[in-house]
Write an enzyme that holds these catalytic residues in place. Structure first.
Site, PDB file in Angstrom:
ATOM      1  N   ASP A  70      -9.089  33.431 -51.972  1.00  0.00           N
ATOM      2  CA  ASP A  70      -9.716  32.329 -51.227  1.00  0.00           C
ATOM      3  C   ASP A  70     -11.095  32.079 -51.829  1.00  0.00           C
ATOM      4  O   ASP A  70     -12.123  32.342 -51.202  1.00  0.00           O
ATOM      5  CB  ASP A  70      -9.809  32.679 -49.745  1.00  0.00           C
ATOM      6  CG  ASP A  70     -10.284  31.494 -48.900  1.00  0.00           C
ATOM      7  OD1 ASP A  70     -10.332  30.365 -49.435  1.00  0.00           O
ATOM      8  OD2 ASP A  70     -10.608  31.689 -47.719  1.00  0.00           O
ATOM      9  N   GLN A  90     -14.945  29.493 -41.786  1.00  0.00           N
ATOM     10  CA  GLN A  90     -14.342  28.162 -41.893  1.00  0.00           C
ATOM     11  C   GLN A  90     -14.989  27.209 -40.892  1.00  0.00           C
ATOM     12  O   GLN A  90     -15.151  27.546 -39.720  1.00  0.00           O
ATOM     13  CB  GLN A  90     -12.837  28.247 -41.633  1.00  0.00           C
ATOM     14  CG  GLN A  90     -12.057  29.033 -42.676  1.00  0.00           C
ATOM     15  CD  GLN A  90     -11.839  28.257 -43.970  1.00  0.00           C
ATOM     16  OE1 GLN A  90     -12.258  27.120 -44.103  1.00  0.00           O
ATOM     17  NE2 GLN A  90     -11.185  28.885 -44.928  1.00  0.00           N
ATOM     18  N   CYS A 128     -18.863   5.450 -36.444  1.00  0.00           N
ATOM     19  CA  CYS A 128     -20.239   5.641 -35.985  1.00  0.00           C
ATOM     20  C   CYS A 128     -21.131   4.562 -36.598  1.00  0.00           C
ATOM     21  O   CYS A 128     -20.707   3.805 -37.470  1.00  0.00           O
ATOM     22  CB  CYS A 128     -20.735   7.040 -36.357  1.00  0.00           C
ATOM     23  SG  CYS A 128     -20.946   7.280 -38.135  1.00  0.00           S
ATOM     24  N   CYS A 131     -23.011  10.902 -34.588  1.00  0.00           N
ATOM     25  CA  CYS A 131     -21.975  11.430 -35.490  1.00  0.00           C
ATOM     26  C   CYS A 131     -20.747  11.867 -34.691  1.00  0.00           C
ATOM     27  O   CYS A 131     -20.862  12.510 -33.644  1.00  0.00           O
ATOM     28  CB  CYS A 131     -22.539  12.611 -36.276  1.00  0.00           C
ATOM     29  SG  CYS A 131     -21.359  13.427 -37.359  1.00  0.00           S
ATOM     30  N   CYS A 188     -10.041  25.583 -51.183  1.00  0.00           N
ATOM     31  CA  CYS A 188     -10.737  24.442 -50.588  1.00  0.00           C
ATOM     32  C   CYS A 188     -10.983  23.365 -51.638  1.00  0.00           C
ATOM     33  O   CYS A 188     -11.489  22.290 -51.318  1.00  0.00           O
ATOM     34  CB  CYS A 188     -12.057  24.886 -49.959  1.00  0.00           C
ATOM     35  SG  CYS A 188     -13.222  25.597 -51.142  1.00  0.00           S
ATOM     36  N   CYS A 204     -18.189  11.130 -43.580  1.00  0.00           N
ATOM     37  CA  CYS A 204     -16.826  10.788 -43.159  1.00  0.00           C
ATOM     38  C   CYS A 204     -16.298   9.579 -43.918  1.00  0.00           C
ATOM     39  O   CYS A 204     -16.406   8.448 -43.457  1.00  0.00           O
ATOM     40  CB  CYS A 204     -16.795  10.500 -41.659  1.00  0.00           C
ATOM     41  SG  CYS A 204     -17.296  11.907 -40.683  1.00  0.00           S
ATOM     42  N   CYS A 253     -23.785   6.972 -44.579  1.00  0.00           N
ATOM     43  CA  CYS A 253     -23.788   8.430 -44.657  1.00  0.00           C
ATOM     44  C   CYS A 253     -22.627   8.865 -45.559  1.00  0.00           C
ATOM     45  O   CYS A 253     -21.569   8.256 -45.552  1.00  0.00           O
ATOM     46  CB  CYS A 253     -23.621   9.006 -43.253  1.00  0.00           C
ATOM     47  SG  CYS A 253     -23.174  10.746 -43.198  1.00  0.00           S
ATOM     48  N   GLU A 298     -16.213  40.789 -51.430  1.00  0.00           N
ATOM     49  CA  GLU A 298     -17.047  39.622 -51.127  1.00  0.00           C
ATOM     50  C   GLU A 298     -18.431  39.846 -51.731  1.00  0.00           C
ATOM     51  O   GLU A 298     -18.990  40.940 -51.635  1.00  0.00           O
ATOM     52  CB  GLU A 298     -17.158  39.430 -49.620  1.00  0.00           C
ATOM     53  CG  GLU A 298     -18.216  38.457 -49.148  1.00  0.00           C
ATOM     54  CD  GLU A 298     -18.023  37.052 -49.681  1.00  0.00           C
ATOM     55  OE1 GLU A 298     -19.009  36.452 -50.134  1.00  0.00           O
ATOM     56  OE2 GLU A 298     -16.870  36.557 -49.665  1.00  0.00           O
TER      57      GLU A 298
END
Length: 451
Positions: free
Chosen positions: A381, A287, A72, A161, A408, A81, A78, A336
């Protein structure tokens, strides 16, 4: 070499977490954020330590041999990515190498290889994006975009983007054009003055439902009716089901809701995951790569043998994992901390005719110790910060035969694995699932059993 000195060198290695190294050209290794192996960069020395030099990349002077893909207009400026210029095949290879090195660095040398499963889609996959109002230069035109790399004050335009789809781009462009005409001030994080803060767009990838949330301070009383009408008339592939106005007067540069007003439609949207329908509220965790999440949960389920009497689903969010795993257990108990997410999880269980799941609102480190039944399997998680040490101790005390740890942030996972192994668990299987194409992030699943 001195602090603030500018040096030029090649990047020799990438390490998990978005850092890179030069190992060959100086008497100490040079470590910095960002960078792709094979690039030649110009960097400034920030700190000199006994064993390394900390530097900051100023510019890429020569592209890597791996950079073969279109990018991009703001790639490199930015902070999103970091690997957009690298073919997806090579991205997976790099993540595989980095994950294995990370495990070995923390002593888990029994892991000889780690397969990283790719995302079904690599572009336009994001189902949630949080954009910030601001400008690129002081007193410049109002922009809605993402923070410029290494800058908390500067915003870059992201209307082209590649990780969001055309609906996002149209909403961004329309919002920017309208609000620039109104002359409204954006919020300044230093002076704490201004009105426009964030624009949050969420989309059901499998339902095409869009939820738009404009976040402002209460410092300006502005009528958003015209803005709603303009959004309602955009030609989109998806369907706007709700437009919200969130008031946020906190000093933190995060979306912290003080008050939420429904301007249009409803304050939730639906998406479908593994043939199950999920109701998702504005601040519930879900997610961010729906197609990737389906791969993640299928991969996790394939690691588990047989049916379990009781499964604990800790850090259960809106219930996606617990509900997906419910067919493999007589009972699932989820915990949670976000009450809003727990309410969504309960509703999602009812909507999918799932009766063997129970969701508890509270902090895992406090609630898990109140549970008396012993599970056969515990699913973890946790958020990016990892598991609280007290909670991990209580989890271990259950002596569950199996633990499925979905992370993650593998940097926290490999540290927790040391404690779990010391407590009698052994690693049976590790897989990566690329939930974040074109970035350095990677989800990791680790299956452990009690010796």
């Amino acid at each position: 070499m001195k602090n603030k000195q500018i040096i030029e060198f090649n990047i020799d290695e990438m390490i998990f977490g978005g850092e890179s190294l030069n190992l060959t050209e100086f008497d100490k290794k040079v470590i910095m954020k960002g960078g792709i192996i094979g690039q030649k960069v110009k960097a400034v020395i920030q700190k000199k330590r006994k064993d390394k030099i900390q530097a900051k990349i100023l510019e890429v002077t020569e592209k890597s041999y791996l950079e073969t893909e279109d990018v991009c207009s703001n790639f490199g400026r930015c902070g999103g990515c970091t690997m957009l210029s690298v073919s997806y095949e090579n991205q997976l290879k790099l993540k595989t190498e980095q994950l294995l090195k990370l495990f070995h660095k923390f002593g888990h040398t029994e892991i000889e290889n780690i397969d990283v499963v790719g995302s079904p889609i690599q572009k336009e996959y994001k189902n949630k994006m949080e954009f910030t109002f601001g400008n690129e230069e002081k007193d410049g035109d109002l922009l809605i975009g993402l923070h410029r790399k290494n800058s908390s004050m500067s915003i870059v335009d992201v209307e082209d983007c590649k990780i969001i789809d055309e609906d996002y781009r149209k909403i961004l462009k329309t919002t920017g054009e309208y609000l620039r005409k109104q002359g409204l001030p954006h919020y300044h994080i230093m002076s704490h003055e201004g009105y426009l803060r964030h624009l949050v767009i969420r989309k059901g990838i499998n339902t095409e439902e869009l939820l738009i949330n404009i976040v402002t301070t209460s410092q300006v009383d502005f009528d958003l009716t015209d803005y709603i009408n303009i959004l309602a008339n955009i030609e989109l592939n998806g369907n706007i089901v709700g437009i919200l106005h969130t008031l946020n007067d906190s000093f933190s540069d995060t979306v912290t809701p003080k008050k939420i007003e429904i301007l249009y439609g409803r304050d939730y949207f639906y998406d479908i995951l593994l043939d199950k329908k999920f109701k998702i509220s504005p601040f519930s965790f879900f997610q961010t790569n729906t197609k990737g999440a389906e791969v993640l949960y299928k991969t996790a389920m394939n690691m588990i043998d047989g049916e379990k009497n009781l499964i604990f689903d800790l850090y259960s969010g809106t219930g996606t994992i617990g509900i997906s795993m419910s067919q493999r257990a007589k009972k699932v108990i989820g915990i949670e901390i976000i009450e809003e997410a727990v309410e969504m999880a309960k509703k999602n269980a009812i909507a999918n005719n799932i009766s063997n799941v129970e969701f508890i609102a509270g902090d895992v480190k406090e609630e898990v110790s109140k549970l008396s039944d012993n599970p056969e399997l515990i699913i973890l998680d946790p958020p990016r910060a990892g598991i609280n040490p007290k909670a991990l101790k209580d989890i271990i005390d259950f002596n569950a035969k199996e633990i499925l740890y979905i992370s993650c942030n593998p940097k926290m996972l490999v540290q927790d694995l040391i404690i779990l192994k010391e407590s009698g668990y052994e690693i049976k299987n590790v897989k990566g699932v690329d939930m974040f194409p074109n970035s350095y992030h990677c989800e990791t699943i680790c299956y452990l059993s009690l010796k």
